[in-house]
Design a protein around this motif. Sequence first.
Motif, mmCIF file in Angstrom:
data_model
loop_
_atom_site.group_PDB
_atom_site.id
_atom_site.type_symbol
_atom_site.label_atom_id
_atom_site.label_comp_id
_atom_site.label_asym_id
_atom_site.label_seq_id
_atom_site.Cartn_x
_atom_site.Cartn_y
_atom_site.Cartn_z
ATOM 1 N N GLU A 271 0.833 -1.212 0.000
ATOM 2 C CA GLU A 271 0.000 0.000 0.000
ATOM 3 C C GLU A 271 0.864 1.257 0.000
ATOM 4 O OE1 GLU A 271 -4.113 1.378 2.218
ATOM 5 O OE2 GLU A 271 -2.548 0.392 3.410
ATOM 6 N N GLU A 287 -2.371 16.431 1.656
ATOM 7 C CA GLU A 287 -3.317 15.335 1.807
ATOM 8 C C GLU A 287 -4.442 15.446 0.779
ATOM 9 O OE1 GLU A 287 -6.623 13.701 5.019
ATOM 10 O OE2 GLU A 287 -4.984 14.998 5.719
ATOM 11 N N ASN A 291 -5.321 12.838 -2.252
ATOM 12 C CA ASN A 291 -6.636 12.212 -2.398
ATOM 13 C C ASN A 291 -7.194 12.417 -3.801
ATOM 14 O OD1 ASN A 291 -6.886 11.057 0.156
ATOM 15 N ND2 ASN A 291 -7.748 12.926 1.058
ATOM 16 N N ALA A 296 -8.983 8.700 -3.798
ATOM 17 C CA ALA A 296 -9.171 7.928 -2.570
ATOM 18 C C ALA A 296 -9.172 8.904 -1.395
ATOM 19 C CB ALA A 296 -8.075 6.884 -2.413
ATOM 20 N N GLY A 297 -9.609 8.431 -0.243
ATOM 21 C CA GLY A 297 -9.711 9.321 0.901
ATOM 22 C C GLY A 297 -8.810 8.972 2.055
ATOM 23 N N ASP A 298 -7.838 8.097 1.842
ATOM 24 C CA ASP A 298 -7.004 7.624 2.947
ATOM 25 C C ASP A 298 -5.586 8.171 2.900
ATOM 26 O OD1 ASP A 298 -6.237 6.299 0.684
ATOM 27 O OD2 ASP A 298 -6.059 4.325 1.636
ATOM 28 N N SER A 299 -5.361 9.240 2.121
ATOM 29 C CA SER A 299 -3.984 9.737 1.965
ATOM 30 C C SER A 299 -3.423 10.274 3.273
ATOM 31 C CB SER A 299 -3.938 10.830 0.890
ATOM 32 O OG SER A 299 -4.320 10.306 -0.359
ATOM 33 N N GLU A 301 -3.866 9.129 6.261
ATOM 34 C CA GLU A 301 -3.353 8.000 7.039
ATOM 35 C C GLU A 301 -2.017 7.526 6.487
ATOM 36 O OE1 GLU A 301 -4.392 3.275 7.776
ATOM 37 O OE2 GLU A 301 -5.907 4.615 6.892
ATOM 38 N N LEU A 302 -1.913 7.460 5.144
ATOM 39 C CA LEU A 302 -0.675 6.985 4.535
ATOM 40 C C LEU A 302 0.468 7.976 4.763
ATOM 41 C CD1 LEU A 302 -2.167 5.576 1.240
ATOM 42 C CD2 LEU A 302 -1.192 4.265 3.117
#
Length: 887
Positions: A271, A287, A291, A296-299, A301-302
């Motif tokens: 990931e 962020e 995204n 996607a909406g998890d940038s 967190e990454l």
Amino acid sequence: MTCPMVAETKLIRPRLPAGLIDDPDRLALLDRSQDAPLTLVCAPAGFGKTTLVSQWLEQRQPTHAWLALEARDNEPALFWTGIREALARIDPHFDRRHQGLFQALAQGWEDDPVDSLVNALSDYARTWQAPQRLYLVLDDFHQIHNPLLLNQCQRLFDLAPALLRVVVVSRHEPPLRRARHLARAQALLVGCDQLRFSESQSRRFLHQRLASPVDEARARSLHRQTGGWPAALQLAGQVPAHREAPVNGQSDAPMLSDYLLEEVFGQLDDELQQFLLAMAPLPSFSEALANTVRQAGDSGELIGRMRQHRLLVWHLDGVADGPPWYRMHDLLRDWLLARPQAPEQGRRQRLAAARALADTGLVGDALELYLADQCYDDAERLLPMWLAADVQPVHGDLLQRFPAAFRRQSPALAVVTALFHFFEGQYDQVLASLDHADRLWAGSDQTPESTLVHIGLMLRCPSVRLSGRHQDAATLVRQLEQGLESSLAEDQSQLRRWALYTLGANAFMEAELGQAERYLRAALDDARHWRDERCLLRCLVVLVPALLHRGEVDRAATEYRTLAGWLRDAARDTEAQSLLAYLQGLLALEANDLVNARQQLERAWALGSERLTPLDQLYLLFALFRLALIDHRDAEALAQVARMTSLHRRLDNPWAYNVPAPEALRALVAWRQGDASALVRWSQQPAETEARPRFCVLHESLLRLAGSLLMGQPIDEPLALLQQAAAQGDNRLLLGRLQVLAAQHSWYREEAQGQAVALLAETLDEFVPMGAVRLFLDEGVLLEPILRACVARNQGRTSAQAVLRQGGDAAEAPAPELDSALLSDISSREREVLVLLGSGLTNKALSERLGISQATVKSHLSSIYGKLAVANRTGAVARARALGLVS
């Protein structure tokens, strides 16, 4: 349960590599560990963490235990066994006294190993065998992620006795409560910023570690590419210097590629790997942008995981006070871009990123992405926004990135072409490109974009004037002024302040100094408000000379100090450093600080001879010419004139600058050498007023007056007209020079010497308090009799004394006792030299006039200075007149 054996190699401190840099500053980073129970040395792979700790232990020689951890040490039994074996190496007594210490890890035992270890260490500390400090180094601590084991380690760090110092070496910060330790000054953190090499350290590192020598330019380039990352620096340095490609990818640096693959990228889960590949095309990202690009909406967190692991992602300030932005290390980004990826997926992500970057205002980055994917129409649509944001081009190959056929049909690219020509000083080409843009607009139904129209107008104004077309320039200035009142609204603040700067620079060329300052002040206020350092610097480059030509030397210095303080970021740029040194040189020159003036002006030329625009170079050369003239360095002055002439020929336009033409400057040098004929001849030639800006015309007129005065011609009427013209434009320094000339003219008509003293006294009292002493010093010994008359008649006395002191003579200082025998020993030849000195002749002119060598002239001068007890020419002439040795 039987404790497993520990490999011997895990307990031995690594051997230091050959050619290691011995840097006291880097070693001093760890000296503070003596006062901190916990030291964290955290940075990505290849930053020299283990090497630095090992080198520090080698040099400081503290008692220490070393344990290199690996993935299998996540088992508490293995971890604490390793600790036991490492401590056993310190002192055999410790091992014998506490043989049962780690049996608490055996199945069925309830004792806490941390409590047992802390008690054992405290007990050991009270023995005579114990050292004052015991260092326990845990290398590669990033291998430890077992929550139970991390909790036990945290308790050890919290409860460690005064004897123990723990050094944790890790690729990322472990999930420990380090904030509490830091707040209590119980922890030391050494991170990337402290570990990365400075440019000088990189240079030393390359010289010592590489087999083949590395020149200074390549060392600087490698440092810039690697950002001081030691491992990347060494691996990148292995690439042959003749390769021109950047240090990236498999083909250019296989060792670096393997290192990144195995030690950085290969350690990440799939990931994070995919996230890095998606972000690689972006010079920077937030962020929200991540995204958008990834849909996607998890940038967030990454990004958090990347920061937690301290990967090569650098945190940047928010854009427009917004959320934080990030960028990768350049080498990692280059390497990722060279990785194979599905073509359509990569293109889709790049175009989404370009749109998002443009919406965010990062137009230059968006433009780069569009061009990389050959989306020329999209790139062209961004040009007005890019020009309005940057004003001057930062991408040298921008035009070549578009196909030739596309360039020929694009009015926006025609304006960009004009901009490039302007910074090269090719003013006729500027106008030709702008005319081409007008024809393209006229031949289509496309409405010209207002930004392009205004930028074109700002380029036309100076280009027309510098091409010698003054009538056209006046019309364009009126159009630009009208644009300020109407179409350049407040939401186009960037264009507005540059338009104000353009009008200020134009007013300066027209010798309207008061108006120039008003325009420049408005531009500066706006530039400071929006922190536009580039515009502020350009305004400063015009404002300081404008104030100097108004005679306000002290205020110019104050303005420089105040405004230069705003240029923190711009001042890192070589061109900006050169311009700031040029301004400092001008200020020092006017303040008669000639040593500092030379240092600053020569530094400006060394920095900017290839980076400054041709126009900036020409004005810098003129300042160097003035300095050489003042210093009586005639050959150097003529060399600067030759440089100016050569530069002008390259520009291929009429002489339309704010300095006198080369033939006038050469005549001025000849006059200073005692040959007035060249100036007389030049002054009798018809004046070229058509191609010259008004500023240049006025100052050339001053030189023509001097030529007329040398011929004995009447100058009263042209002097009065020139004084009126200078006063109209608030050109007070020129007015002061004219008043000095008028005073000299009156002085040599003996019946008007009282008038000369009164006029000079008035001029002195106006300009000396403003710091403009150079105005009087430039006249040399020719003005000295009138200055001394001002002192004697108590008219402008204080100001006259200040000028005399600056010139090397204290008018009121008591003369030192002179040896009468020495005075009587002054030879007839030395008296002859003194007479000629009073005419302002140089050493070369003296040697030619007297038929002797320059070395003999210097010998005579040295003898004269000693006999008269003075230090320089001015003092010698003044003392000789006071003693009646010369009339």
